[in-house]
Design an enzyme around this catalytic site. Structure first.
Site, PDB file in Angstrom:
ATOM      1  N   LYS A  34       0.841  -1.205   0.000  1.00  0.00           N
ATOM      2  CA  LYS A  34       0.000   0.000   0.000  1.00  0.00           C
ATOM      3  C   LYS A  34       0.878   1.259   0.000  1.00  0.00           C
ATOM      4  O   LYS A  34       0.650   2.186  -0.786  1.00  0.00           O
ATOM      5  CB  LYS A  34      -0.908  -0.026   1.227  1.00  0.00           C
ATOM      6  N   ARG A 104      -3.044   2.741   8.630  1.00  0.00           N
ATOM      7  CA  ARG A 104      -3.343   1.492   7.911  1.00  0.00           C
ATOM      8  C   ARG A 104      -2.097   0.621   7.839  1.00  0.00           C
ATOM      9  O   ARG A 104      -1.022   1.128   7.524  1.00  0.00           O
ATOM     10  CB  ARG A 104      -3.781   1.795   6.474  1.00  0.00           C
ATOM     11  N   GLY A 113      -7.547  -8.598   5.899  1.00  0.00           N
ATOM     12  CA  GLY A 113      -8.142  -9.015   7.165  1.00  0.00           C
ATOM     13  C   GLY A 113      -7.143  -9.171   8.289  1.00  0.00           C
ATOM     14  O   GLY A 113      -7.488  -9.532   9.404  1.00  0.00           O
ATOM     15  N   MET A 115      -5.348  -6.787   9.751  1.00  0.00           N
ATOM     16  CA  MET A 115      -5.385  -5.689  10.722  1.00  0.00           C
ATOM     17  C   MET A 115      -6.328  -4.631  10.177  1.00  0.00           C
ATOM     18  O   MET A 115      -6.198  -4.199   9.041  1.00  0.00           O
ATOM     19  CB  MET A 115      -3.959  -5.152  10.818  1.00  0.00           C
ATOM     20  N   ARG A 348      -4.647  -0.488  -7.954  1.00  0.00           N
ATOM     21  CA  ARG A 348      -3.950  -1.782  -8.077  1.00  0.00           C
ATOM     22  C   ARG A 348      -4.411  -2.444  -9.369  1.00  0.00           C
ATOM     23  O   ARG A 348      -5.449  -2.051  -9.936  1.00  0.00           O
ATOM     24  CB  ARG A 348      -4.225  -2.676  -6.883  1.00  0.00           C
ATOM     25  N   HIS A 471      -7.876 -44.933 -20.825  1.00  0.00           N
ATOM     26  CA  HIS A 471      -8.481 -44.849 -22.148  1.00  0.00           C
ATOM     27  C   HIS A 471      -9.529 -43.735 -22.187  1.00  0.00           C
ATOM     28  O   HIS A 471      -9.545 -42.902 -23.094  1.00  0.00           O
ATOM     29  CB  HIS A 471      -9.114 -46.209 -22.489  1.00  0.00           C
ATOM     30  N   SER A 803       9.602 -39.703 -30.764  1.00  0.00           N
ATOM     31  CA  SER A 803       8.433 -39.058 -30.164  1.00  0.00           C
ATOM     32  C   SER A 803       8.256 -39.679 -28.786  1.00  0.00           C
ATOM     33  O   SER A 803       8.122 -40.900 -28.656  1.00  0.00           O
ATOM     34  CB  SER A 803       7.197 -39.297 -31.029  1.00  0.00           C
ATOM     35  N   CYS A 871       4.195 -37.056 -27.627  1.00  0.00           N
ATOM     36  CA  CYS A 871       2.794 -37.268 -27.987  1.00  0.00           C
ATOM     37  C   CYS A 871       2.004 -37.900 -26.854  1.00  0.00           C
ATOM     38  O   CYS A 871       0.843 -38.221 -27.004  1.00  0.00           O
ATOM     39  CB  CYS A 871       2.685 -38.107 -29.255  1.00  0.00           C
ATOM     40  N   TYR A 891       8.786 -30.096 -31.327  1.00  0.00           N
ATOM     41  CA  TYR A 891       7.350 -29.826 -31.210  1.00  0.00           C
ATOM     42  C   TYR A 891       6.769 -30.574 -30.024  1.00  0.00           C
ATOM     43  O   TYR A 891       7.408 -31.472 -29.457  1.00  0.00           O
ATOM     44  CB  TYR A 891       6.617 -30.251 -32.504  1.00  0.00           C
TER      45      TYR A 891
END
Ligand code: PEP
Ligand code: MG
Length: 922
Positions: A34, A104, A113, A115, A348, A471, A803, A871, A891
């Protein structure tokens, strides 16, 4: 020298904080989220109420010294207050022109929450009276005073809330009023006195009239709150370090309830649900922040502020635009207008939906606010996932939960929401969907290849057994059907046609709703909405940028001959229609066509069975010759759909018994026929049973399958290779550019390839000669057995591509059955932290990954241009994709529906590892 240390920073001293800490992250750690935000806004010229921050270092020093302010801190706080007085022209404790402040907390990371805030510090009997005269509003002044006494009592002195709430409620009852707004100045005066009495009775001393005492005690209370139980619990849960400390922000109070030229509101700089570039928010005139949030009065839409307070609104819009430019992000702001003067209290980055995340990222890049790379990084793979699958309406889902309709949970293997009527076998599911046009959910203990028609007809799939690579999971994901597997609390009774969880019974034909995104099953129907990729133009733009980025040569630093562009995304597709979908989703290759799926087509299965049961090679070849035309036409369709792109076709992989009826079913049929004395067809059934028995294996997944089967029975793969090359030749003659790649599954030793590959290459060449065409092709192998990974250098002597079949590679590296582990111990393993994640969903980098890394390196010592892909199911998982990027894959291949997610993940990986050389990285 302790006393020389700077413990307090005015909001306009952010440069000093930067110099001291050396980075913005350091400033955030020193001044908290803050405090650094308020200071940063001040620097950007945004009107922030003047104030200052006491550092987290001061908090840590205070706590370390047994709750004593470090030397010099309080003096610095008083000096900062003087500066604040100068900036505001008001004086702390002065009844004529009083300065009021809020106190604050603010740690580096937001800890909501932890404080509460104390507002209106600086009020006392004299100041309240003075404020009343100054503002001409006695009611306002004493309302503010009683709020201070109450908050100070609760937060600083630790008096329980109800000690204040009860007398207030009693007072209101006595006066016959319901809401606070009905209370008058005299009422608030009286209540303030009551609250002061509460303090005296509970603490044995009076509410401090000295504003400096108030400030000191409030500062201490915030420091102490760092070690309060609430805060410690929160940090433990959120994984925030305990030694960060909290900062304390002292901010000049501004009031939105000082008449009709005052007000307060909250707003987003763009619409957080659609991403549209327009202010979105609410405000209230003559009100305080809590009133907007609490919904006591109906709020106004932010654009109406332009009519109520045009000057302030104009400035507000200008500031919001400036904040967006400064933070290069959509902002969520809080503001107050005090007698026409605008103050910004907080800004923010705003939370947003997946749709808004994509639109905002693309728009901001088009506005040159951020780069395309930033835009890519701002959208998460989960955002894309969310956008592409039907979702349950959030409110309706919550309502279903509240009504106790959550029925079961399981492994969330294929995302999306589905609603339908339950059917317990594939044939009924298909019939109900096709003939009766019903929405169907297919429910089975587990699924098999001959259930696929039912699965395809279903809107959703639920199984009580199996895991992420079962499967059901593989097929569901491939076809984009929402699916939950391994819901082990569901007991399915296939004879009674019902399922049960405890005493809750769902009978065939009843409705359920299945959420494959998170793995929850609900009773009854929950409404869904279904998006489509073609309509999502912003997402298409973003994915195009992702592809362009990945296609940039040099984005990966790699050894000579290795790929230096990012990962390509290919798809696992068995049929031409899947290939077409894969392309429309942006795939640039087929990484796996499981050819055996084509054998299950109803008109082909009897021929396949005849081929399997053939007693000699001639009979087998005859059956195979019948299959050849249909395989060839399947492949022609695939090549046509993938015109110009590589298509990897895997030769038959599963054990043959999968194509035959189960031994149990056959035995039952034979016994029934015998008992009933039916002789017609009995001998044939008995023969079939004997064959099935002769093929029985205790461990079929480790038995006669993959390349082993091809060596035992080469006729099948010989037919398949002929079909592939005839199809490729035919399509070449039709001007389609074909790039067939033949993949041999389950290789464990190079000698298997030495035996089979040359025979197949010979057929390939022969077909090309017959057809008088040539085209490029490759022969390669799956790496799914650890021995293949370990001997990759040898395997690459024959294989032109690898692969990674990471489903089997994970199964065999861990020694966990991919079909059973998830419903047995694997859940416990993850819960107990024995494994960080389910290794069938997210690649185990330390074990399985190490084998892969080694395979790529060793394979490319033999064949530097070796093409490498993946794959297994991990090919669509973002973390696993990143790993594939770092080991040098060409890939990744995944189900067509995951292709967009994989494209984004591939670009994320490239950006995250930009400039990192592959060899160094691993
Ligand atoms: C694998 O094992 O990863 C693979 C892709 O093959 P399948 O799932 O068909 O065994
Ligand atoms: Mg496999």
């Amino acid at each position: 020298m302790m006393s020389g240390k700077k413990w307090v920073y005015l909001f306009n001293e952010v440069e000093q904080a930067e110099k001291y800490t050396g980075s913005w992250d350091g400033v955030r750690a020193l001044l908290g989220g803050k405090g650094s935000g308020l200071a940063d806004m001040t620097r950007a010229g945004v009107p922030v109420p003047p104030g200052f921050t006491v550092t987290t270092e001061a908090c840590n020093a205070y706590l370390a010294a047994g709750q004593k302010f470090p030397a010099g801190m309080w003096e610095q706080e008083l000096e900062a207050l003087k500066q604040t007085e100068k900036q505001t022209g008001k004086t702390f404790g002065d009844a004529k022109r009083p300065l009021l402040v809020s106190c604050r907390s603010g740690a580096k990371f937001s800890m909501p929450g932890m404080m509460d805030t104390v507002l209106n510090i600086g009020m006392n009997d004299a100041v309240a009276q003075g404020m009343a005269e100054l503002t001409g509003d006695e009611r306002f002044s004493f309302d503010a005073y009683r709020r201070l006494v109450e908050m100070f009592g609760e937060v600083v002195l630790g008096i329980p809330d109800e000690k204040f709430e009860h007398p207030l409620a009693e007072y209101k009852a006595k006066m016959g009023v319901k809401s606070d707004t009905e209370l008058t100045a005299a009422d608030w005066k009286a209540i303030t006195e009551t609250f002061k009495k509460v303090v005296r009775e509970n603490q044995g001393f009076d509410f401090p009239q000295d504003p400096y005492d108030q400030l000191r005690l409030a500062t201490e209370a915030v420091f102490k709150s760092w070690n309060g139980k609430r805060a410690v619990d929160y940090r433990n849960a959120a994984g925030i370090a305990h030694d960060l400390g909290t900062a304390v922000n002292i901010v000049t109070m501004v009031f939105g309830n000082m008449g009709w030229n005052s007000g307060t509101g909250v707003a987003f700089t763009r619409d957080p649900s659609t991403g549209e570039k327009k202010m979105y928010g609410d405000y209230l005139l003559n009100a305080q922040g809590e009133d907007v949030v609490a919904g006591i009065r109906n709020t106004e839409k932010i654009e109406n502020l332009g009519k109520d307070l045009p000057e302030a609104y104009k400035e507000f819009l200008e500031i919001c635009a400036r904040l967006e430019r400064h933070y290069k992000e959509m902002q969520d702001v809080e503001f107050t207008i005090e007698r026409g003067k605008l103050w910004m209290l907080q800004t923010r980055n705003g939370k947003r939906t997946a749709k808004a995340a994509v639109k905002i990222a693309v728009d901001m890049a088009n506005e040159d606010l951020i780069t395309k790379e930033d835009a890519i990084l701002r959208v998460t793979p989960e955002n894309v996932d969310t956008l592409l699958h039907p979702q349950f309406d959030a409110k309706a889902r919550q309502k279903a939960k509240d009504e106790g309709r959550l029925y079961a949970t399981g492994v969330n293997v294929s995302p999306g929401a589905a609603v339908g009527q339950v059917y317990f076998d594939a044939d009924t599911a298909e019939r109900m969907a096709k003939e009766h046009k019903q929405d169907v959910i297919m429910v089975r203990p587990f699924t098999k290849p001959d259930d696929v028609h039912g699965m395809l007809a279903a809107k959703g799939i639920l199984t009580s057994e199996g895991g992420a690579t079962s499967h059901a999971a593989v097929v569901a994901r491939q076809f984009g059907v929402p699916c939950i597997v391994g819901a082990s609390m569901v007991r399915i009774d296939l004879d009674m046609r019902e399922m049960k969880v405890e005493d809750k019974v769902v009978r065939e034909g009843e409705w359920i709703s299945v959420d494959g995104t998170i793995g929850e099953v609900f009773l009854g129907q929950i409404p869904t909405s279904a998006p489509s990729l073609e309509e999502q133009t912003d997402l298409l733009t973003l994915l195009k940028w992702a592809d362009d980025l990945c296609a940039t040569p040099g984005i990966r630093k790699a050894p000579k001959g290795w790929p230096t562009t990012g990962l390509q995304v290919w798809a696992n597709a068995d049929y031409p229609k899947d290939a077409r979908r894969a392309r429309s989703y942006g795939a640039v290759g087929i990484g796996l066509c499981r050819t055996e799926h084509m054998f299950f087509e109803p008109e082909r299965l009897p021929i396949v069975q005849r081929m399997i049961l053939a007693e000699n090679s001639a009979d087998r070849t005859a059956a195979l010759n019948k299959l050849l035309p249909s395989q060839r036409s399947d492949f022609e369709g695939l090549f046509e759909a993938m015109d110009g792109y590589p298509v990897i076709i895997r030769l038959i992989d599963p054990p043959l018994h999968e194509f035959l009826p189960s031994e149990e079913t056959l035995l039952e049929e034979v016994i029934t026929m015998r008992v009933k004395g039916e002789t017609k067809g009995l001998a044939q059934k008995e023969k079939l049973l004997a064959s099935v028995r002769s093929m029985h294996e205790s461990n079929p997944m480790m038995g006669l399958r993959g390349v082993r089967l091809s060596i035992q029975m080469p006729e099948i793969v010989e037919m398949q290779v002929r079909a592939i090359f005839e199809a490729a030749a035919n399509m070449t003659l039709k001007k389609v550019v074909v790039k067939p790649e033949v993949m041999i599954p389950l290789t464990g030793t190079v000698n298997e390839l030495r035996w089979i590959q040359p025979r197949l290459v010979k057929i390939a060449k022969k077909v090309m000669e017959e057809k008088k065409v040539t085209f490029d092709y490759k022969f390669g192998t799956m790496i799914e057995i650890p021995r293949a990974a370990v001997t990759a250098a040898e395997i690459a002597e024959l294989a032109e591509f690898f692969s990674f079949g990471t489903n089997d590679l994970t199964q065999m590296t861990f020694g966990y059955s991919r079909d059973d582990a998830e419903r047995n111990f694997l859940v416990t393993y993850v819960e107990q932290g024995i494994l960080p994640k389910n290794p069938f969903q997210t690649l185990d980098q330390a074990g399985v990954g190490r084998l892969m890394d080694m395979s790529v390196k060793d394979g490319r010592t033999t064949r530097v241009t070796l093409e490498v892909g993946i794959c297994g199911e991990h090919g669509g998982d973002p973390a696993s994709i990143e790993f594939c990027h770092t080991i040098g894959n060409n890939y990744v291949s995944c189900s067509p529906f995951r292709v967009p997610i994989a494209r984004l993940s591939a670009a994320h990986s490239a950006l995250k590892h930009k400039g990192v050389s592959i060899a160094e990285d691993k």
